[in-house]
Design an enzyme around this catalytic site. Structure first.
Site, PDB file in Angstrom:
ATOM      1  N   ARG A  31      78.175  33.096  78.310  1.00  0.00           N
ATOM      2  CA  ARG A  31      79.485  33.112  78.377  1.00  0.00           C
ATOM      3  C   ARG A  31      79.982  31.778  78.851  1.00  0.00           C
ATOM      4  O   ARG A  31      80.947  31.523  79.519  1.00  0.00           O
ATOM      5  CB  ARG A  31      79.935  34.244  79.567  1.00  0.00           C
ATOM      6  CG  ARG A  31      79.804  35.610  79.393  1.00  0.00           C
ATOM      7  CD  ARG A  31      80.565  36.172  77.894  1.00  0.00           C
ATOM      8  NE  ARG A  31      80.508  37.411  77.826  1.00  0.00           N
ATOM      9  CZ  ARG A  31      79.535  38.171  77.394  1.00  0.00           C
ATOM     10  NH1 ARG A  31      78.631  37.608  76.826  1.00  0.00           N
ATOM     11  NH2 ARG A  31      79.511  39.559  77.391  1.00  0.00           N
ATOM     12  N   SER A  72      85.031  42.140  81.164  1.00  0.00           N
ATOM     13  CA  SER A  72      84.486  41.918  82.203  1.00  0.00           C
ATOM     14  C   SER A  72      85.228  40.699  82.929  1.00  0.00           C
ATOM     15  O   SER A  72      85.241  39.542  82.414  1.00  0.00           O
ATOM     16  CB  SER A  72      83.078  41.445  81.919  1.00  0.00           C
ATOM     17  OG  SER A  72      82.139  42.194  81.050  1.00  0.00           O
ATOM     18  N   GLU A 108      84.836  35.217  84.925  1.00  0.00           N
ATOM     19  CA  GLU A 108      84.559  35.055  83.489  1.00  0.00           C
ATOM     20  C   GLU A 108      85.728  34.637  82.855  1.00  0.00           C
ATOM     21  O   GLU A 108      85.852  33.492  82.030  1.00  0.00           O
ATOM     22  CB  GLU A 108      84.005  36.348  82.762  1.00  0.00           C
ATOM     23  CG  GLU A 108      83.312  36.236  81.570  1.00  0.00           C
ATOM     24  CD  GLU A 108      83.138  37.047  80.505  1.00  0.00           C
ATOM     25  OE1 GLU A 108      83.243  36.841  79.241  1.00  0.00           O
ATOM     26  OE2 GLU A 108      83.370  38.231  80.937  1.00  0.00           O
TER      27      GLU A 108
HETATM   28  N1  EPU Z   1      77.001  49.470  86.386  1.00  0.00           N
HETATM   29  C1  EPU Z   1      77.129  50.146  87.543  1.00  0.00           C
HETATM   30  N2  EPU Z   1      78.431  50.545  87.932  1.00  0.00           N
HETATM   31  C2  EPU Z   1      79.507  49.847  87.212  1.00  0.00           C
HETATM   32  C3  EPU Z   1      79.332  49.320  85.974  1.00  0.00           C
HETATM   33  C4  EPU Z   1      77.883  49.034  85.523  1.00  0.00           C
HETATM   34  O1  EPU Z   1      76.140  50.783  88.098  1.00  0.00           O
HETATM   35  O2  EPU Z   1      80.635  50.291  87.518  1.00  0.00           O
HETATM   36  C5  EPU Z   1      75.482  49.330  85.698  1.00  0.00           C
HETATM   37  C6  EPU Z   1      75.369  50.220  84.686  1.00  0.00           C
HETATM   38  O3  EPU Z   1      74.928  51.742  84.920  1.00  0.00           O
HETATM   39  C7  EPU Z   1      74.323  49.464  83.885  1.00  0.00           C
HETATM   40  C8  EPU Z   1      74.508  48.164  84.203  1.00  0.00           C
HETATM   41  O4  EPU Z   1      75.389  48.129  85.660  1.00  0.00           O
HETATM   42  O5  EPU Z   1      73.073  49.776  84.316  1.00  0.00           O
HETATM   43  C9  EPU Z   1      75.336  47.285  83.273  1.00  0.00           C
HETATM   44  O6  EPU Z   1      76.360  47.783  82.956  1.00  0.00           O
HETATM   45  P1  EPU Z   1      76.582  47.697  81.148  1.00  0.00           P
HETATM   46  O7  EPU Z   1      75.651  47.984  80.472  1.00  0.00           O
HETATM   47  O8  EPU Z   1      78.182  48.149  81.226  1.00  0.00           O
HETATM   48  O9  EPU Z   1      76.928  46.102  80.922  1.00  0.00           O
HETATM   49  P2  EPU Z   1      77.590  44.876  81.948  1.00  0.00           P
HETATM   50  O10 EPU Z   1      76.425  44.090  82.344  1.00  0.00           O
HETATM   51  O11 EPU Z   1      78.579  45.604  82.782  1.00  0.00           O
HETATM   52  C10 EPU Z   1      77.777  43.351  79.728  1.00  0.00           C
HETATM   53  C11 EPU Z   1      78.929  42.532  79.322  1.00  0.00           C
HETATM   54  C12 EPU Z   1      79.740  43.237  78.403  1.00  0.00           C
HETATM   55  C13 EPU Z   1      79.163  43.658  77.278  1.00  0.00           C
HETATM   56  C14 EPU Z   1      78.003  44.468  77.844  1.00  0.00           C
HETATM   57  C15 EPU Z   1      77.035  45.056  76.904  1.00  0.00           C
HETATM   58  C16 EPU Z   1      79.093  40.528  80.902  1.00  0.00           C
HETATM   59  C17 EPU Z   1      79.839  40.078  81.973  1.00  0.00           C
HETATM   60  N3  EPU Z   1      79.455  41.609  80.481  1.00  0.00           N
HETATM   61  O12 EPU Z   1      78.626  44.331  80.615  1.00  0.00           O
HETATM   62  O13 EPU Z   1      80.771  42.211  77.890  1.00  0.00           O
HETATM   63  O14 EPU Z   1      79.905  44.354  76.472  1.00  0.00           O
HETATM   64  O15 EPU Z   1      77.154  43.813  78.669  1.00  0.00           O
HETATM   65  O16 EPU Z   1      76.456  44.038  76.275  1.00  0.00           O
HETATM   66  O17 EPU Z   1      78.072  39.872  80.441  1.00  0.00           O
HETATM   67  C18 EPU Z   1      82.754  40.990  78.418  1.00  0.00           C
HETATM   68  O18 EPU Z   1      82.300  40.161  78.513  1.00  0.00           O
HETATM   69  O19 EPU Z   1      84.138  41.162  78.636  1.00  0.00           O
HETATM   70  C19 EPU Z   1      82.098  42.375  78.078  1.00  0.00           C
HETATM   71  C20 EPU Z   1      82.729  43.448  78.027  1.00  0.00           C
END
Ligand code: EPU
Length: 351
Positions: A164, A247, A347
């Site tokens: 990012r 995010s 971000e």
């Molecule tokens: N989780 C929780 N509670 C929450 C949210 C997440 O426990 O409220 C846990 C989920 O269960 C999961 C882990 O956190 O085990 C990761 O969550 P998720 O798979 O939804 O991915 P993320 O790390 O929250 C990142 C990117 C997203 C991208 C997704 C899929 C960043 C900052 N965000 O989100 O990107 O779509 O992975 O690859 O790296 C963005 O940058 O705007 C964005 C949406």
């Protein structure tokens, strides 16, 4: 060149925050930028480059001249033995471009379907989702230096891509001359290299789950595209319905020792081992664990289905202000720091 004054920016930022641009110029072609730079009034004024407005928080009216990039066009510009080289104008919508490349038979972007924003903004924060980042498909980009008016081209190495992050998010400082291009470059065209020998990227948990549920072990690019769209629609708010900037925080990385320490206290923490020995923590999980899901400060809230996304709960003039969003963000940062000793980094770009 058409110069507009006192322009409402609410339709131009996905958070739907009410703010105005004192001066706004629509950039439809490279010549428009040169016209701005040659203008006696606009030329010397500070400038702010606006793409799809999907990764910004506006905290007030924007005084610098807003250059709203609307350069159109998408075409195949070349091919190598390994890849199709496809170019898009910086004003093209990212998701429409992803769909179009699939229609043309050039897969490779399907994991990044439905990411809001424009082509020109994609390299700025090296967008990524479900195991693929822009840098994995990037070939080169054209930009214009807003100080000198010179056009230049950068390859992937020169863009300084990281998680990012890129050269476009850093302001030049004496330490790394030539590195920082924030506020200095206006990206006009982006070229991607889409692999001829396509291989699916399926290592992400949510996609593995879809494979198990459907029994499809060899999904097509179109199948992955559909899955990614379904997954995103289920857990991320549609900016056309609820204002948001995706995010709000980056997933923080910690050393293996720090992680072991945190796991000892918080055994359920969601973490991913990285190749360089560090560990990435799920910021959404950290925020969720602090009890923030569904909470609000004023009209700024934490999305019910994904704690990493901050949302605008109000509509129209009654919506969240950038100040409320930042107050909420700071409160979240404080509670995550107090409980886990981890500093979350926002971000989006705060304007
Ligand atoms: N989780 C929780 N509670 C929450 C949210 C997440 O426990 O409220 C846990 C989920 O269960 C999961 C882990 O956190 O085990 C990761 O969550 P998720 O798979 O939804 O991915 P993320 O790390 O929250 C990142 C990117 C997203 C991208 C997704 C899929 C960043 C900052 N965000 O989100 O990107 O779509 O992975 O690859 O790296 C963005 O940058 O705007 C964005 C949406």
């Amino acid at each position: 060149m058409l110069v507009e004054k006192n322009v409402p920016l609410q339709p131009y930022n996905t958070f739907s925050i009410v703010a105005r641009a004192h001066t706004l110029v629509r950039v439809l072609q490279e010549a428009d930028v040169r016209a701005v730079l040659a203008d006696p009034e606009l030329g010397p004024a500070p400038k702010f480059v606006l793409g799809g407005g999907s990764n910004i928080v506006l905290t007030g009216d924007v005084r610098p001249v807003v250059l709203k990039v609307e350069i159109p066009g998408r075409r195949l510009v070349g091919e190598t033995p390994k890849a199709w080289i496809v170019e898009a104008g910086a004003g093209e919508n990212w998701h429409d471009f992803v769909s179009w490349t699939l229609d043309q038979g050039w897969p490779g972007l399907e994991n990044m379907a439905l990411i809001p924003g424009t082509m020109g903004a994609a390299p700025v924060q090296n967008i990524g989702a479900y195991g693929v980042e822009l840098q994995d498909r990037f070939e080169s980009l054209d930009a214009i230096d807003l100080e000198t008016g010179r056009a230049f081209t950068l390859d992937a190495a020169q863009c300084g891509f990281a998680y990012r992050d890129s050269v476009f998010k850093h302001v030049a400082d004496g330490r790394a001359p030539g590195f920082g291009l924030a506020g200095r470059a206006l990206i006009t065209r982006v070229r991607l290299a889409l692999p001829k020998a396509w291989r699916p990227v399926l290592g992400y948990l949510d996609l593995e789950r879809r494979m198990a549920e459907t029994g499809i072990v060899k999904p097509t690019p179109r199948q992955i595209y559909d899955w990614v769209c379904e997954i995103r629609r289920a857990k991320l708010p549609d900016p056309a319905v609820i204002g948001n900037a995706g995010s709000f925080f980056k997933n923080p990385t910690v050393t293996a020792e720090q992680c072991a320490d945190i796991i000892a206290r918080e055994p359920r923490i969601v973490h991913y081992q990285l190749a360089d020995g560090t560990v990435k923590l799920a910021a959404g999980w950290l925020i969720d664990a602090c009890g923030w899901k569904g909470k609000s400060i004023g009209q700024a809230g934490v999305y019910e289905k994904q704690a990493l996304v901050l949302v605008n709960r109000g509509g129209g003039e009654q919506g969240a202000t950038g100040g409320e969003v930042m107050t909420l963000a700071k409160a979240i940062q404080t509670s995550v720091y107090e409980r886990f000793g981890i500093r979350l980094e926002p971000e989006p770009v705060v304007v």
